[in-house]
Design a protein around this motif. Structure first.
Motif, PDB file in Angstrom:
ATOM      1  N   ARG A  49      -4.049  -3.158  20.266  1.00 33.47           N
ATOM      2  CA  ARG A  49      -4.748  -3.264  18.988  1.00 33.47           C
ATOM      3  C   ARG A  49      -3.742  -3.286  17.848  1.00 33.47           C
ATOM      4  O   ARG A  49      -2.607  -2.848  17.992  1.00 33.47           O
ATOM      5  CB  ARG A  49      -5.726  -2.106  18.807  1.00 33.47           C
ATOM      6  CG  ARG A  49      -5.064  -0.749  18.830  1.00 33.47           C
ATOM      7  CD  ARG A  49      -6.058   0.330  19.259  1.00 33.47           C
ATOM      8  NE  ARG A  49      -5.423   1.630  19.355  1.00 33.47           N
ATOM      9  CZ  ARG A  49      -4.743   2.061  20.426  1.00 33.47           C
ATOM     10  NH1 ARG A  49      -4.600   1.289  21.486  1.00 33.47           N
ATOM     11  NH2 ARG A  49      -4.202   3.264  20.438  1.00 33.47           N
ATOM     12  N   LEU A  50      -4.193  -3.800  16.735  1.00 31.01           N
ATOM     13  CA  LEU A  50      -3.409  -3.867  15.512  1.00 31.01           C
ATOM     14  C   LEU A  50      -4.011  -2.890  14.513  1.00 31.01           C
ATOM     15  O   LEU A  50      -5.223  -2.871  14.319  1.00 31.01           O
ATOM     16  CB  LEU A  50      -3.465  -5.279  14.911  1.00 31.01           C
ATOM     17  CG  LEU A  50      -2.907  -5.421  13.494  1.00 31.01           C
ATOM     18  CD1 LEU A  50      -1.378  -5.410  13.528  1.00 31.01           C
ATOM     19  CD2 LEU A  50      -3.420  -6.680  12.837  1.00 31.01           C
ATOM     20  N   VAL A  51      -3.159  -2.085  13.900  1.00 34.07           N
ATOM     21  CA  VAL A  51      -3.561  -1.278  12.755  1.00 34.07           C
ATOM     22  C   VAL A  51      -2.748  -1.803  11.590  1.00 34.07           C
ATOM     23  O   VAL A  51      -1.512  -1.854  11.650  1.00 34.07           O
ATOM     24  CB  VAL A  51      -3.289   0.227  12.977  1.00 34.07           C
ATOM     25  CG1 VAL A  51      -3.610   1.017  11.723  1.00 34.07           C
ATOM     26  CG2 VAL A  51      -4.080   0.743  14.169  1.00 34.07           C
ATOM     27  N   ALA A  52      -3.424  -2.258  10.545  1.00 37.70           N
ATOM     28  CA  ALA A  52      -2.746  -2.836   9.386  1.00 37.70           C
ATOM     29  C   ALA A  52      -3.400  -2.315   8.119  1.00 37.70           C
ATOM     30  O   ALA A  52      -4.610  -2.110   8.066  1.00 37.70           O
ATOM     31  CB  ALA A  52      -2.829  -4.363   9.414  1.00 37.70           C
ATOM     32  N   VAL A  53      -2.571  -2.086   7.109  1.00 40.03           N
ATOM     33  CA  VAL A  53      -3.053  -1.688   5.793  1.00 40.03           C
ATOM     34  C   VAL A  53      -2.460  -2.660   4.789  1.00 40.03           C
ATOM     35  O   VAL A  53      -1.247  -2.889   4.778  1.00 40.03           O
ATOM     36  CB  VAL A  53      -2.635  -0.242   5.441  1.00 40.03           C
ATOM     37  CG1 VAL A  53      -3.145   0.140   4.067  1.00 40.03           C
ATOM     38  CG2 VAL A  53      -3.120   0.738   6.499  1.00 40.03           C
ATOM     39  N   ILE A  54      -3.316  -3.249   3.976  1.00 38.93           N
ATOM     40  CA  ILE A  54      -2.906  -4.190   2.944  1.00 38.93           C
ATOM     41  C   ILE A  54      -3.237  -3.547   1.601  1.00 38.93           C
ATOM     42  O   ILE A  54      -4.383  -3.176   1.362  1.00 38.93           O
ATOM     43  CB  ILE A  54      -3.658  -5.538   3.058  1.00 38.93           C
ATOM     44  CG1 ILE A  54      -3.634  -6.074   4.495  1.00 38.93           C
ATOM     45  CG2 ILE A  54      -3.107  -6.544   2.058  1.00 38.93           C
ATOM     46  CD1 ILE A  54      -2.286  -6.446   5.032  1.00 38.93           C
ATOM     47  N   GLY A  55      -2.238  -3.399   0.745  1.00 41.36           N
ATOM     48  CA  GLY A  55      -2.448  -2.774  -0.558  1.00 41.36           C
ATOM     49  C   GLY A  55      -2.306  -3.773  -1.683  1.00 41.36           C
ATOM     50  O   GLY A  55      -1.418  -4.625  -1.666  1.00 41.36           O
ATOM     51  N   ASN A  56      -3.173  -3.674  -2.665  1.00 39.57           N
ATOM     52  CA  ASN A  56      -3.154  -4.564  -3.816  1.00 39.57           C
ATOM     53  C   ASN A  56      -1.933  -4.289  -4.685  1.00 39.57           C
ATOM     54  O   ASN A  56      -1.635  -3.141  -4.992  1.00 39.57           O
ATOM     55  CB  ASN A  56      -4.438  -4.391  -4.623  1.00 39.57           C
ATOM     56  CG  ASN A  56      -4.646  -5.482  -5.653  1.00 39.57           C
ATOM     57  OD1 ASN A  56      -3.855  -6.406  -5.770  1.00 39.57           O
ATOM     58  ND2 ASN A  56      -5.722  -5.376  -6.394  1.00 39.57           N
ATOM     59  N   GLY A  57      -1.226  -5.332  -5.066  1.00 39.25           N
ATOM     60  CA  GLY A  57      -0.091  -5.202  -5.983  1.00 39.25           C
ATOM     61  C   GLY A  57       1.133  -4.597  -5.333  1.00 39.25           C
ATOM     62  O   GLY A  57       1.406  -4.801  -4.161  1.00 39.25           O
ATOM     63  N   ASP A  58       1.861  -3.835  -6.122  1.00 33.91           N
ATOM     64  CA  ASP A  58       3.116  -3.242  -5.662  1.00 33.91           C
ATOM     65  C   ASP A  58       2.894  -1.820  -5.180  1.00 33.91           C
ATOM     66  O   ASP A  58       3.381  -0.854  -5.772  1.00 33.91           O
ATOM     67  CB  ASP A  58       4.152  -3.261  -6.793  1.00 33.91           C
ATOM     68  CG  ASP A  58       4.556  -4.673  -7.168  1.00 33.91           C
ATOM     69  OD1 ASP A  58       4.613  -5.517  -6.261  1.00 33.91           O
ATOM     70  OD2 ASP A  58       4.814  -4.923  -8.356  1.00 33.91           O
ATOM     71  N   ASP A  59       2.160  -1.663  -4.112  1.00 36.71           N
ATOM     72  CA  ASP A  59       1.834  -0.370  -3.531  1.00 36.71           C
ATOM     73  C   ASP A  59       2.982   0.072  -2.622  1.00 36.71           C
ATOM     74  O   ASP A  59       2.909  -0.049  -1.405  1.00 36.71           O
ATOM     75  CB  ASP A  59       0.523  -0.473  -2.760  1.00 36.71           C
ATOM     76  CG  ASP A  59       0.029   0.840  -2.205  1.00 36.71           C
ATOM     77  OD1 ASP A  59       0.718   1.859  -2.374  1.00 36.71           O
ATOM     78  OD2 ASP A  59      -1.049   0.845  -1.594  1.00 36.71           O
ATOM     79  N   ASP A  60       4.046   0.589  -3.226  1.00 36.46           N
ATOM     80  CA  ASP A  60       5.228   0.954  -2.450  1.00 36.46           C
ATOM     81  C   ASP A  60       4.986   2.131  -1.517  1.00 36.46           C
ATOM     82  O   ASP A  60       5.702   2.298  -0.530  1.00 36.46           O
ATOM     83  CB  ASP A  60       6.398   1.265  -3.389  1.00 36.46           C
ATOM     84  CG  ASP A  60       6.865   0.034  -4.144  1.00 36.46           C
ATOM     85  OD1 ASP A  60       6.741  -1.083  -3.590  1.00 36.46           O
ATOM     86  OD2 ASP A  60       7.351   0.181  -5.281  1.00 36.46           O
ATOM     87  N   ASP A  61       3.994   2.965  -1.804  1.00 39.82           N
ATOM     88  CA  ASP A  61       3.696   4.116  -0.948  1.00 39.82           C
ATOM     89  C   ASP A  61       3.067   3.712   0.379  1.00 39.82           C
ATOM     90  O   ASP A  61       2.933   4.536   1.285  1.00 39.82           O
ATOM     91  CB  ASP A  61       2.772   5.092  -1.671  1.00 39.82           C
ATOM     92  CG  ASP A  61       3.474   5.836  -2.797  1.00 39.82           C
ATOM     93  OD1 ASP A  61       4.718   5.928  -2.764  1.00 39.82           O
ATOM     94  OD2 ASP A  61       2.780   6.317  -3.709  1.00 39.82           O
TER      95      ASP A  61
END
Length: 89
Positions: A49-61
């Motif tokens: 499985r794939l776990v992915a998180v996509i954050g809007n803009g410059d989400d460096d954290d």
């Protein structure tokens, strides 16, 4: 028509797979710019499985997130046609 005109063959390593999937998911979010982090977990042919998180803009954290913890906390999103994702706070 030759066989080369009918088929294309692809072979990707884990880094390429993660990049391709992350870019696809990033494009699906509609964010103008995004940061992403992703991990493949499990065993191929069994529970990969794939776990992915996509954050809007410059989400460096975003790179500080523990994807294994997220994997344990959430259910599957559904089929590939249901790409709404979960809101992570």
């Amino acid at each position: 028509m030759s066989q080369n005109d009918k088929r294309k063959i692809f072979k990707y390593n884990e880094d390429d797979i993660l990049e391709i999937l992350s870019e696809y998911l990033g494009d699906e979010t509609g964010f103008d710019t995004y940061q992403s982090t992703a991990m493949l977990l499990g065993t191929p042919g069994k529970d990969l499985r794939l776990v992915a998180v996509i954050g809007n803009g410059d989400d460096d954290d975003i790179t500080k997130l523990n994807l294994e913890d997220i994997d344990n906390e959430i259910d599957y999103n559904g089929t590939h046609s249901d790409l709404d994702g979960r809101l992570l706070r």
